[in-house]
Motif scaffolding. Structure first.
Motif, PDB file in Angstrom:
ATOM      1  N   LEU A   1       0.871  -1.140   0.206  1.00 38.76           N
ATOM      2  CA  LEU A   1       0.064   0.136   0.386  1.00 38.76           C
ATOM      3  C   LEU A   1       0.570   1.312   0.558  1.00 38.76           C
ATOM      4  O   LEU A   1       1.565   1.500   1.063  1.00 38.76           O
ATOM      5  CB  LEU A   1      -0.790   0.551   1.433  1.00 38.76           C
ATOM      6  CG  LEU A   1      -2.326  -0.865   1.400  1.00 38.76           C
ATOM      7  CD1 LEU A   1      -1.606  -2.328   1.240  1.00 38.76           C
ATOM      8  CD2 LEU A   1      -2.763  -0.645   2.799  1.00 38.76           C
ATOM      9  N   GLN A   2       1.103   2.080  -1.153  1.00 45.81           N
ATOM     10  CA  GLN A   2       1.314   3.519  -1.293  1.00 45.81           C
ATOM     11  C   GLN A   2       0.281   4.373  -1.086  1.00 45.81           C
ATOM     12  O   GLN A   2      -0.200   4.579  -2.032  1.00 45.81           O
ATOM     13  CB  GLN A   2       2.039   3.850  -2.203  1.00 45.81           C
ATOM     14  CG  GLN A   2       2.834   4.679  -2.546  1.00 45.81           C
ATOM     15  CD  GLN A   2       4.314   4.796  -1.821  1.00 45.81           C
ATOM     16  OE1 GLN A   2       5.247   3.712  -1.758  1.00 45.81           O
ATOM     17  NE2 GLN A   2       3.999   5.976  -0.279  1.00 45.81           N
TER      18      GLN A   2
ATOM     19  N   ILE B   1       3.561   0.990   3.347  1.00 46.93           N
ATOM     20  CA  ILE B   1       2.928  -0.329   4.015  1.00 46.93           C
ATOM     21  C   ILE B   1       2.966  -1.631   3.008  1.00 46.93           C
ATOM     22  O   ILE B   1       2.223  -1.590   2.391  1.00 46.93           O
ATOM     23  CB  ILE B   1       2.224  -0.457   4.850  1.00 46.93           C
ATOM     24  CG1 ILE B   1       2.291   1.510   5.643  1.00 46.93           C
ATOM     25  CG2 ILE B   1       1.509  -0.978   5.707  1.00 46.93           C
ATOM     26  CD1 ILE B   1       1.270   1.973   6.018  1.00 46.93           C
ATOM     27  N   ILE B   2       2.699  -2.458   3.591  1.00 51.42           N
ATOM     28  CA  ILE B   2       3.157  -4.062   3.249  1.00 51.42           C
ATOM     29  C   ILE B   2       2.181  -4.889   4.348  1.00 51.42           C
ATOM     30  O   ILE B   2       2.854  -5.292   5.636  1.00 51.42           O
ATOM     31  CB  ILE B   2       4.636  -4.637   2.819  1.00 51.42           C
ATOM     32  CG1 ILE B   2       5.063  -3.857   1.465  1.00 51.42           C
ATOM     33  CG2 ILE B   2       4.338  -6.052   2.644  1.00 51.42           C
ATOM     34  CD1 ILE B   2       6.368  -4.182   1.177  1.00 51.42           C
ATOM     35  N   ILE B   3       1.195  -5.410   3.945  1.00 50.01           N
ATOM     36  CA  ILE B   3       0.840  -6.574   4.561  1.00 50.01           C
ATOM     37  C   ILE B   3       1.590  -8.024   4.047  1.00 50.01           C
ATOM     38  O   ILE B   3       1.343  -8.377   2.834  1.00 50.01           O
ATOM     39  CB  ILE B   3      -0.472  -6.307   4.254  1.00 50.01           C
ATOM     40  CG1 ILE B   3      -0.814  -5.223   4.679  1.00 50.01           C
ATOM     41  CG2 ILE B   3      -1.436  -7.611   5.482  1.00 50.01           C
ATOM     42  CD1 ILE B   3      -3.094  -5.266   4.136  1.00 50.01           C
TER      43      ILE B   3
ATOM     44  N   LEU C   1       5.042  -2.906   8.635  1.00 44.63           N
ATOM     45  CA  LEU C   1       5.085  -4.181   8.120  1.00 44.63           C
ATOM     46  C   LEU C   1       3.545  -4.345   8.845  1.00 44.63           C
ATOM     47  O   LEU C   1       3.494  -3.858  10.210  1.00 44.63           O
ATOM     48  CB  LEU C   1       5.550  -5.524   8.739  1.00 44.63           C
ATOM     49  CG  LEU C   1       6.986  -5.403   7.664  1.00 44.63           C
ATOM     50  CD1 LEU C   1       7.786  -6.403   8.204  1.00 44.63           C
ATOM     51  CD2 LEU C   1       6.573  -5.513   6.264  1.00 44.63           C
ATOM     52  N   LEU C   2       2.672  -5.001   8.136  1.00 48.74           N
ATOM     53  CA  LEU C   2       0.954  -5.988   9.225  1.00 48.74           C
ATOM     54  C   LEU C   2       1.696  -6.666   8.620  1.00 48.74           C
ATOM     55  O   LEU C   2       1.463  -7.298   7.705  1.00 48.74           O
ATOM     56  CB  LEU C   2      -0.179  -5.057   8.604  1.00 48.74           C
ATOM     57  CG  LEU C   2       0.013  -3.186   9.044  1.00 48.74           C
ATOM     58  CD1 LEU C   2       0.590  -2.370   8.629  1.00 48.74           C
ATOM     59  CD2 LEU C   2      -1.859  -3.186   9.028  1.00 48.74           C
ATOM     60  N   PHE C   3       0.459  -7.862   9.986  1.00 52.21           N
ATOM     61  CA  PHE C   3       0.770  -9.573   9.893  1.00 52.21           C
ATOM     62  C   PHE C   3      -0.416  -9.827  10.206  1.00 52.21           C
ATOM     63  O   PHE C   3      -1.072  -9.263  10.928  1.00 52.21           O
ATOM     64  CB  PHE C   3       1.687 -10.566  10.490  1.00 52.21           C
ATOM     65  CG  PHE C   3       3.183  -9.775  10.316  1.00 52.21           C
ATOM     66  CD1 PHE C   3       3.589 -10.647   8.690  1.00 52.21           C
ATOM     67  CD2 PHE C   3       4.315  -9.293  10.358  1.00 52.21           C
ATOM     68  CE1 PHE C   3       4.296 -10.809   9.090  1.00 52.21           C
ATOM     69  CE2 PHE C   3       5.706  -9.364  10.478  1.00 52.21           C
ATOM     70  CZ  PHE C   3       6.073  -9.522   9.160  1.00 52.21           C
ATOM     71  N   THR C   4      -1.282 -10.362   9.048  1.00 54.42           N
ATOM     72  CA  THR C   4      -2.320 -11.192   9.359  1.00 54.42           C
ATOM     73  C   THR C   4      -2.752 -12.444  10.163  1.00 54.42           C
ATOM     74  O   THR C   4      -3.248 -12.598  11.096  1.00 54.42           O
ATOM     75  CB  THR C   4      -2.770 -11.485   8.575  1.00 54.42           C
ATOM     76  OG1 THR C   4      -2.314 -12.505   7.342  1.00 54.42           O
ATOM     77  CG2 THR C   4      -3.567 -10.567   7.060  1.00 54.42           C
TER      78      THR C   4
END
Length: 253
Positions: A40-41, A47-49, A70-73
């Protein structure tokens, strides 16, 4: 907000090692699927998921030169195995990488990458700043993130809504109250593993039913296995507002 699908494949990726099926032998670039991840820009924030095993290859392909968080699911290996490769961003940006996830997920990262968290000041190891999250909304670099609680069989997984964009992978059940959090999203991304029912993922039919109820302006399907079929064949079967995602696909919300 610009969205880029870094990977749209299931845990084995597509093609599957040793498989000679029509999908795995396809020369259509849309049938080549790395492990699932999205970039996501949002203005100047990157940001990267999820960082799966193909993380390095994905960010090089898309020329992602900066990464703010970073976001983790959840903690499955096909979503976390590439964490080590954030070292390059540590070096370039000269700061620790903010990592957001449930405490259970962060604990698993500590087990999978013990050298990161050993306390030893060894040159070259990844530098992270862990941020435990709950089901409450939180902010990443000033950006509001709304967690969406879903189930991957019995494993709790987080989907995320950011503005008019909702991203949910590895799911086979979404409770009514969580569906309400998704409603109104212009774009929804949802797991669709294959045609046949699966114990922990939506089938194509199940995903289409959920999206038909939600009625976003646009929807994309991800976490796709070779059992779903050729991209061009599946696309012909989908409602007009739903498309199969593919690696490298970009759009704006």
């Amino acid at each position: 907000m610009k969205i880029t699908f870094l990977g749209t494949g299931t845990s084995q990726g597509v093609p599957v090692i040793g498989c000679t099926c029509e999908v795995c032998c396809s020369v259509d670039y849309r049938d080549k699927r790395l492990r699932v991840s999205v970039h996501l820009q949002i203005e100047d924030k990157s940001i990267i998921i999820d960082t799966g095993p193909d993380f390095r290859q994905q960010v090089l392909r898309e020329r992602i030169k900066t990464l703010d968080a970073l976001l983790f699911t959840h903690e499955h290996k096909d979503h976390t195995a590439g964490l080590d490769d954030i070292r390059a961003y540590n070096f370039l940006q000269k700061k620790d990488m903010p990592v957001f996830g449930e405490q259970r997920v962060l604990n698993q990262l500590k087990q999978e990458f013990p050298y990161i968290f050993s306390g030893a000041n060894y040159p070259g190891i990844p530098r992270v700043a862990l941020h435990p999250i709950t089901e409450a909304p939180f902010e990443v670099e000033g950006i509001l993130v709304i967690p969406i609680r879903v189930l991957h069989y019995k494993l709790p997984v987080m989907g995320y809504r950011i503005g008019d964009f909702t991203y949910i992978t590895d799911v086979n059940y979404i409770a009514p109250e969580e569906m309400d959090k998704i409603r109104g999203s212009k774009v929804v991304v949802l797991d669709a593993l294959r045609h046949e029912p699966h114990i922990s993922h939506y089938s194509l039919q199940e995903a289409v039913e959920v999206l038909t109820e939600l009625q976003p302006e646009k929807a994309y399907l991800t976490h796709i296995s070779h059992l779903l079929g050729r991209h061009r064949h599946v696309e012909e079967q989908l409602p007009d507002f739903i498309s199969l995602a593919y690696d490298g696909l970009q759009f704006e919300v």
